[in-house]
Design a protein around this motif. Structure first.
Motif, PDB file in Angstrom:
ATOM      1  N   ASP A  61      26.191  53.506  38.565  1.00  0.00           N
ATOM      2  CA  ASP A  61      25.540  53.393  37.259  1.00  0.00           C
ATOM      3  C   ASP A  61      25.554  51.964  36.724  1.00  0.00           C
ATOM      4  N   TYR A  62      26.566  51.220  37.071  1.00  0.00           N
ATOM      5  CA  TYR A  62      26.756  49.859  36.552  1.00  0.00           C
ATOM      6  C   TYR A  62      26.104  48.813  37.458  1.00  0.00           C
ATOM      7  N   PHE A  63      25.756  49.210  38.653  1.00  0.00           N
ATOM      8  CA  PHE A  63      25.320  48.280  39.697  1.00  0.00           C
ATOM      9  C   PHE A  63      24.177  47.376  39.245  1.00  0.00           C
ATOM     10  N   TRP A  64      23.102  47.955  38.716  1.00  0.00           N
ATOM     11  CA  TRP A  64      21.927  47.149  38.381  1.00  0.00           C
ATOM     12  C   TRP A  64      22.094  46.347  37.102  1.00  0.00           C
ATOM     13  N   GLY A  65      23.122  46.611  36.334  1.00  0.00           N
ATOM     14  CA  GLY A  65      23.342  45.854  35.109  1.00  0.00           C
ATOM     15  C   GLY A  65      24.150  44.586  35.302  1.00  0.00           C
ATOM     16  N   VAL A  66      24.719  44.415  36.490  1.00  0.00           N
ATOM     17  CA  VAL A  66      25.525  43.218  36.762  1.00  0.00           C
ATOM     18  C   VAL A  66      24.599  42.055  37.114  1.00  0.00           C
ATOM     19  N   PRO A  67      24.799  40.863  36.517  1.00  0.00           N
ATOM     20  CA  PRO A  67      23.934  39.718  36.814  1.00  0.00           C
ATOM     21  C   PRO A  67      23.994  39.342  38.294  1.00  0.00           C
ATOM     22  N   ASP A  68      22.875  38.838  38.815  1.00  0.00           N
ATOM     23  CA  ASP A  68      22.848  38.350  40.190  1.00  0.00           C
ATOM     24  C   ASP A  68      23.857  37.226  40.361  1.00  0.00           C
ATOM     25  N   ASN A  69      24.372  37.126  41.577  1.00  0.00           N
ATOM     26  CA  ASN A  69      25.339  36.084  41.961  1.00  0.00           C
ATOM     27  C   ASN A  69      26.692  36.224  41.278  1.00  0.00           C
ATOM     28  N   SER A  70      26.946  37.393  40.689  1.00  0.00           N
ATOM     29  CA  SER A  70      28.293  37.629  40.149  1.00  0.00           C
ATOM     30  C   SER A  70      29.291  37.672  41.303  1.00  0.00           C
ATOM     31  N   GLU A  71      30.529  37.300  40.996  1.00  0.00           N
ATOM     32  CA  GLU A  71      31.558  37.320  42.032  1.00  0.00           C
ATOM     33  C   GLU A  71      32.257  38.675  42.037  1.00  0.00           C
ATOM     34  N   LEU A  72      32.299  39.278  43.206  1.00  0.00           N
ATOM     35  CA  LEU A  72      32.937  40.576  43.370  1.00  0.00           C
ATOM     36  C   LEU A  72      34.184  40.457  44.236  1.00  0.00           C
ATOM     37  N   LEU A  73      35.087  41.390  44.047  1.00  0.00           N
ATOM     38  CA  LEU A  73      36.297  41.458  44.840  1.00  0.00           C
ATOM     39  C   LEU A  73      36.327  42.807  45.558  1.00  0.00           C
ATOM     40  N   LEU A  74      36.615  42.770  46.849  1.00  0.00           N
ATOM     41  CA  LEU A  74      36.699  43.990  47.646  1.00  0.00           C
ATOM     42  C   LEU A  74      38.165  44.414  47.742  1.00  0.00           C
ATOM     43  N   LEU A  75      38.463  45.589  47.204  1.00  0.00           N
ATOM     44  CA  LEU A  75      39.829  46.103  47.197  1.00  0.00           C
ATOM     45  C   LEU A  75      39.942  47.299  48.125  1.00  0.00           C
ATOM     46  N   THR A  76      41.028  47.368  48.864  1.00  0.00           N
ATOM     47  CA  THR A  76      41.288  48.528  49.709  1.00  0.00           C
ATOM     48  C   THR A  76      42.233  49.477  48.980  1.00  0.00           C
ATOM     49  N   SER A  77      42.523  50.600  49.557  1.00  0.00           N
ATOM     50  CA  SER A  77      43.369  51.609  48.934  1.00  0.00           C
ATOM     51  C   SER A  77      44.726  51.020  48.527  1.00  0.00           C
ATOM     52  N   GLY A  78      45.116  51.235  47.279  1.00  0.00           N
ATOM     53  CA  GLY A  78      46.413  50.763  46.785  1.00  0.00           C
ATOM     54  C   GLY A  78      46.385  49.382  46.156  1.00  0.00           C
ATOM     55  N   GLN A  79      45.303  48.621  46.357  1.00  0.00           N
ATOM     56  CA  GLN A  79      45.218  47.281  45.784  1.00  0.00           C
ATOM     57  C   GLN A  79      44.654  47.347  44.367  1.00  0.00           C
ATOM     58  N   THR A  80      45.112  46.425  43.510  1.00  0.00           N
ATOM     59  CA  THR A  80      44.638  46.370  42.127  1.00  0.00           C
ATOM     60  C   THR A  80      44.253  44.947  41.765  1.00  0.00           C
ATOM     61  N   TRP A  81      43.433  44.821  40.751  1.00  0.00           N
ATOM     62  CA  TRP A  81      43.010  43.501  40.282  1.00  0.00           C
ATOM     63  C   TRP A  81      42.699  43.580  38.794  1.00  0.00           C
ATOM     64  N   GLN A  82      43.278  42.665  38.018  1.00  0.00           N
ATOM     65  CA  GLN A  82      43.072  42.638  36.571  1.00  0.00           C
ATOM     66  C   GLN A  82      42.269  41.427  36.129  1.00  0.00           C
ATOM     67  N   GLY A  83      41.515  40.864  37.049  1.00  0.00           N
ATOM     68  CA  GLY A  83      40.712  39.708  36.698  1.00  0.00           C
ATOM     69  C   GLY A  83      41.549  38.442  36.615  1.00  0.00           C
TER      70      GLY A  83
END
Length: 283
Positions: A61-83
């Motif tokens: 649902d949020y995918f198309w609302g994110v600006p192009d060239n935004s930086e994404l982080l790929l997390l695997t099971s158990g990993q967390t990220w607070q920016g």
């Protein structure tokens, strides 16, 4: 806009604990996730995408609302990220036990930096990570002892002496104030000062306050030598979170000599408040 005319979304993607980024485009969150897992050789099951800046999870649902060239982080099971909070936490962890690589990198950045604010931040960083806090003796950290008498062989020994000297100085100021105390209160004032003198002499002028090797209940610093401001005398804490470690280097030692751990700039201010209370006898 109809999906037929949409262009694929583009992102910059990296995995946790990796500085490598790569550009990825896709028509859906699932497609970008699969491409990312394939690139970083990570399992798709349990993995998810989030925004680097604040950790918001990327959903369909949020995918198309994110600006192009935004930086994404790929997390695997158990990993967390607070920016950015997570980045700051990792930075602080690096400061706890800084290694030569961190110092060298900061020195290189400082040599090439032109912006005054960034220069100040890098210089302060280098000042902090270059401190030789663990060293205790003159042989271990000669620069720390520059300008001090040769009789001082350890940092704790000098700072204990420094604390005793500071307390003695406060006591002399208290004694000198007797001349301006009213006649009716002077005797009581002198009695109280005499009690203070005896108590402080018996406690060796509380020299242990600045000694990081003293028992926990007898010092004002941590076992590493960190002092935290205790705030104004009429408040429980210091809102500014001031801290200093005079054991770190010579500059910190000198600066610490000007520190007031409770924000009191002049002890006479406290005396002016206390004198009117002398009508009540203290035992």
């Amino acid at each position: 806009m109809s999906a037929v005319f949409r262009k694929p979304k583009t992102f910059r993607l990296r995995a946790l604990h990796s500085q490598r980024k790569f550009g990825v485009a896709g028509w859906s969150c699932s497609e970008v996730l699969q491409k990312g897992c394939r690139h970083f050789q990570l399992p798709v099951t349990g993995s998810r995408l989030c925004l680097y800046e604040d950790g918001t999870e990327l959903t369909g649902d949020y995918f198309w609302g994110v600006p192009d060239n935004s930086e994404l982080l790929l997390l695997t099971s158990g990993q967390t990220w607070q920016g950015y909070v997570s980045d700051i936490s990792r930075l602080l962890s690096a400061f706890h036990k800084p290694h030569a690589g961190l110092i060298q990198a900061a020195q290189q950045l400082l040599s090439d930096e032109q912006a005054p604010l960034r220069q100040k931040l890098l210089a302060d960083l280098l000042h902090t990570v270059s401190e030789n806090i663990a060293a205790e003796t003159r042989a271990e950290d000669p620069p720390w002892f520059e300008g001090l008498e040769s009789r001082f062989r350890s940092k704790s020994g000098y700072l204990r002496y420094s604390c005793e000297s500071r307390i003695r100085s406060y006591l002399r100021e208290v004694n000198s104030y007797a001349s301006v105390v009213g006649v009716e209160a002077r005797e009581e004032y002198s009695r109280i000062v005499d009690v203070m003198c005896r108590e402080l002499r018996a406690a060796q002028y509380n020299g242990s306050y600045f000694d990081r090797g003293a028992e926990a209940g007898g010092r004002l610093c941590s076992s590493e030598g960190w002092f935290c401001c205790q705030g104004p005398f009429d408040m429980d804490t210091c809102a500014s979170k001031h801290s200093i470690n005079p054991y770190g280097n010579r500059e910190s030692r000198v600066l610490f000599s000007t520190w007031n751990l409770d924000h009191i700039q002049r002890s006479s201010n406290a005396l002016q408040v206390a004198i009117p209370l002398l009508g009540t006898r203290w035992y």
